[in-house]
Design an enzyme around this catalytic site. Sequence first.
Site, mmCIF file in Angstrom:
data_model
loop_
_atom_site.group_PDB
_atom_site.id
_atom_site.type_symbol
_atom_site.label_atom_id
_atom_site.label_comp_id
_atom_site.label_asym_id
_atom_site.label_seq_id
_atom_site.Cartn_x
_atom_site.Cartn_y
_atom_site.Cartn_z
ATOM 1 N N ASN A 161 0.800 -1.216 0.000
ATOM 2 C CA ASN A 161 0.000 0.000 0.000
ATOM 3 C C ASN A 161 0.835 1.270 0.000
ATOM 4 O O ASN A 161 0.422 2.299 -0.519
ATOM 5 C CB ASN A 161 -0.949 0.006 1.199
ATOM 6 C CG ASN A 161 -0.231 -0.261 2.515
ATOM 7 O OD1 ASN A 161 0.395 -1.300 2.672
ATOM 8 N ND2 ASN A 161 -0.327 0.671 3.452
ATOM 9 N N GLN A 191 -4.707 -3.922 -2.590
ATOM 10 C CA GLN A 191 -4.230 -3.020 -3.646
ATOM 11 C C GLN A 191 -4.212 -3.682 -5.020
ATOM 12 O O GLN A 191 -3.889 -3.042 -6.014
ATOM 13 C CB GLN A 191 -2.826 -2.511 -3.301
ATOM 14 C CG GLN A 191 -2.741 -1.677 -2.049
ATOM 15 C CD GLN A 191 -3.515 -0.370 -2.150
ATOM 16 O OE1 GLN A 191 -3.749 0.156 -3.238
ATOM 17 N NE2 GLN A 191 -3.923 0.168 -1.004
ATOM 18 N N SER A 211 -10.961 -4.939 -0.351
ATOM 19 C CA SER A 211 -11.682 -3.792 0.200
ATOM 20 C C SER A 211 -12.177 -2.915 -0.942
ATOM 21 O O SER A 211 -11.388 -2.464 -1.771
ATOM 22 C CB SER A 211 -10.766 -2.977 1.117
ATOM 23 O OG SER A 211 -11.502 -2.028 1.846
ATOM 24 N N HIS A 213 -13.373 0.175 -1.133
ATOM 25 C CA HIS A 213 -13.108 1.614 -1.226
ATOM 26 C C HIS A 213 -11.729 1.937 -1.795
ATOM 27 O O HIS A 213 -11.412 3.097 -2.031
ATOM 28 C CB HIS A 213 -13.305 2.290 0.138
ATOM 29 C CG HIS A 213 -12.210 2.058 1.123
ATOM 30 N ND1 HIS A 213 -11.212 2.975 1.360
ATOM 31 C CD2 HIS A 213 -11.971 1.022 1.959
ATOM 32 C CE1 HIS A 213 -10.398 2.507 2.300
ATOM 33 N NE2 HIS A 213 -10.841 1.323 2.681
ATOM 34 N N THR A 249 -27.512 -8.770 8.266
ATOM 35 C CA THR A 249 -28.149 -8.343 7.015
ATOM 36 C C THR A 249 -27.134 -7.645 6.126
ATOM 37 O O THR A 249 -26.390 -6.776 6.568
ATOM 38 C CB THR A 249 -29.331 -7.396 7.306
ATOM 39 O OG1 THR A 249 -30.262 -8.072 8.147
ATOM 40 C CG2 THR A 249 -30.014 -6.965 6.020
ATOM 41 N N CYS A 338 1.511 10.065 10.902
ATOM 42 C CA CYS A 338 2.090 11.331 11.363
ATOM 43 C C CYS A 338 1.553 11.727 12.726
ATOM 44 O O CYS A 338 0.402 11.491 13.053
ATOM 45 C CB CYS A 338 1.762 12.444 10.386
ATOM 46 S SG CYS A 338 2.660 12.318 8.849
#
Length: 694
Positions: A161, A191, A211, A213, A249, A338
Site C-alpha cells: 500500500n 491493492q 476492500s 473503497h 443483514t 504522522c
Amino acid sequence: MTTEIYLDSNATSVVLPAAIAAANDAMGRRYGNPSSTHATGLKAKAILDQARASAVRLLGVGNGRLMFNSGATEGIQTAVLSALVALRERRDAGEAIGSLLVYGATEHKAVPESLAHWNRLLGLNLTLHKLPVDHDGAHSLGALREVAPRAAMVCTMAANNETGVISDLAGIEAVLAQTASRALWLVDCVQALGKLKLDLSSTRIDYAPFSGHKLYAPKGIGMLYVRAGAPFTPLIMGGGQEGGQRSGTENMAGIAALGAVLAALERGDTFRGNAELCAFRARLADSLRAALPGVVFNNPFDKALPTTLNFAVPGLSSRELMDVFDAAEVRVSAGSACSSSKAAPSYVLDAMGLPLWRSAGAIRMSFGPLADEATIDAACARIERCGAALRASCLIPSERGAVPHDGLVQLGVEGACSWMVLDAGSRGCIVIDPLPDHVARIESYVRCQNYQVQAIVSTLPNAGRAMLIEALGRHFNRHVDADEYGWPLHAATIALANGASAPAIALGGQALACMPCGAGDELRAYLLGAPKDGRLPAAAVRFAFSARPAQQALAAVSAGRTLLCPTRDEHNQFCSIAEPVATLAADAQLDSAALDAFLQAHPDALLIDVREPYEFAAAVTPAWAGRSAHSVPLSRLADHASVWLQAEQTPLLFFCRSGNRSLKAAHCMRRLGHRQAYSLNGGLALATPLPLAA
C-alpha cells in the site's frame, strides 16, 4: 467548484458515478431484504447474486468461497481466526503444525496485529516471525525457505500500500511447495483489485481479503476469498446470511456499488490499461524531478504498480511536503503515520533498509485506473507551483536569490527555540540561541537571501555555535573576537533605561543590546529595539530574549508591551509579556458559518493566514468578501504581534488549513492582551463555501 486534485487513492478512492447510482437504486427502488422470499426481497437478492457472480469470474474463485463483508480488516480477522482455530484443533489432535506465524515485514499493520490478537486469545502461543524484504521491497525467498518448514501460517500481500511493490506470489508459492510446507497462506489483495490479474483458484492461496473503497466503491464493503478445502470459521454468527459464512443483514447499497465497479472491470470499457497508467506515472515523476531538486523515488517503478509513487526530498520533511501539496490542493499522504509535528519513519521503508531521511520524509502519491489526461496535466502544473513556492521560501536550492525579509523569525523544536533577527536593507542578520536541529535551515535561509551573519549569540555560555559557524562559511565573519556567549568583544555601547551601559550591535535602524543577569551573571539577556541618541529607552525595547529565570531582571530596562522571547517554549506560547492575561475567552474560535456576518460587522478586520510562506505561495490566494489575506506564519508571529498590540481595536481573524495553528495564534494574542483575536474553527478544510478565489 473545487479545484482539488486527489492523488491519495491507495488510502481511499472517489466513488464511481455508476457505483453511486447503483447504491441509490438499492436504497431507493430495490430496498428489500435479500433474505425475504417475496418479490421485493428477490429484487434485492438479484443485486447480491449479480455482484457475487461478477466477483467469482473476475477473481477466478472456482469452487472456493466468496463472501461479502465490511472490508479488508474484517476479512483479515476472519482468515486469521479460521486458520488459527484449525491449527489449534490439529495440534490438539496430535498433529505437528509448526511453531511460527510468518508475516512480511512490509505487511499492513492489520495482519501482525490480528495474528498477535488471535494467537493470544486462542492460547496457541506460537511465535510471530517477521519475513524480511530486500531493498526493492520484495520478500526474501531465501529467508522464507529457511522458515517455511516451521511455519504454521504465512501472510504476504499482493502489492504494498505504501510503495506499490508487487510481490512475487509465484515465487512464494514455489518455496512453499519445494519445502513441503503445510502452512496456511493469506495474501492481502487490497491493492491488487483492478490492477493485477488474479486467478485465485489456480494458486494455493488459502485466504484473500479485498476492500471496495480502494477501487471506486464506498467504504464499508469488501470481500473475502477462501480456497476450497481451506479451514473456515465464521467471525460473526447470527441469522446465517452469506450462506452462514458471515451473518448480519447484507450491506446492499455497498454490495450494489461494488457490483457496479466489478461489472465495469469485466466490461473493460471504464478503466485505463497498464501502458497508459505507466505513462501517467512517468509524467508525474518527471514533474517531481523538475520541481524538487534531488528527489529520490523509494519504489522501483519496474517492480511496482503503475499507480503509485513514493518519494523523498533531501532537506525536506514529509510534513513540509504534505503542507505545500495540500496548500496547492493536491492531496497526497505521508509514507507513514504522522503526529502533529513530525512523521514517524515508515516501517515499510525501514524494512527495505532505506536511510532515515527517506523513510521519515516519504510522500506517497497514488492515483487510480480511472485517472485521465486532464487530471495528470493539472497535477503536473501544481507540482511546478509547489516547487516554485519552496524555492521562494529558501527550502530548496534556487538559482535566484529570494527577496530578503525584515524582522524576527522564531524556529522551534521540541520546546526549544532559535531566533533570527533580520534586516533586509543591510542584508544583516543576528542569530540567537541556535539549536543543532536548526543549523541546516538557518544556513539555507542565510545563503538563499544572501545575508551576512553579524553575530551568533547565546543566553547561556558554551552553547553550540561551531556547527553553524562552519556551515555558514563566508556568510559569517569568524575573525571577529567573541566571548563564550558569542558576543563580540569590541562592540559599541548603549545606555539602557536603568542608566546602565551595555554593549550593543547595530542592525539597520535597530540595536541588539546585551546585559548580564541571574546569579553569578551566568545568564545573558538581549534587548532589541530602535535606539535614540545613544540610548535604548524602555518603551523602545520591542523584544527581550532570555531564559525564563532571567526575565525578572528585565523589568527595569523594558516596558509592559515588550515581548519576552524565550529560549524554551514547551506550551506553544511563542512570546509573552510581563503580566499576561490569565484567562482565555471561549469565543476565540469562530465557526465558518458565522464568517460572513463577522466580516460584515468588522470591515476593518485583518485576515491572517498563519500557514508557512511556502504554503501561502503554493495556495490559490484566500479571499473573503473581496478582502485578501496577509501571510504571517507562526515563525513570524512575535514580530507582528508587537505591531498588532498597538492597534487593539482592529479585529484579527487567523486561519490555516485545519484550525490548529490559527488557534495557537489567537490564544497567543489573547494572552498578550488583544481581546479581538479569533481563529477560524476547522480552518480552510471545513470552510463553507471554500473561501478561495477561482
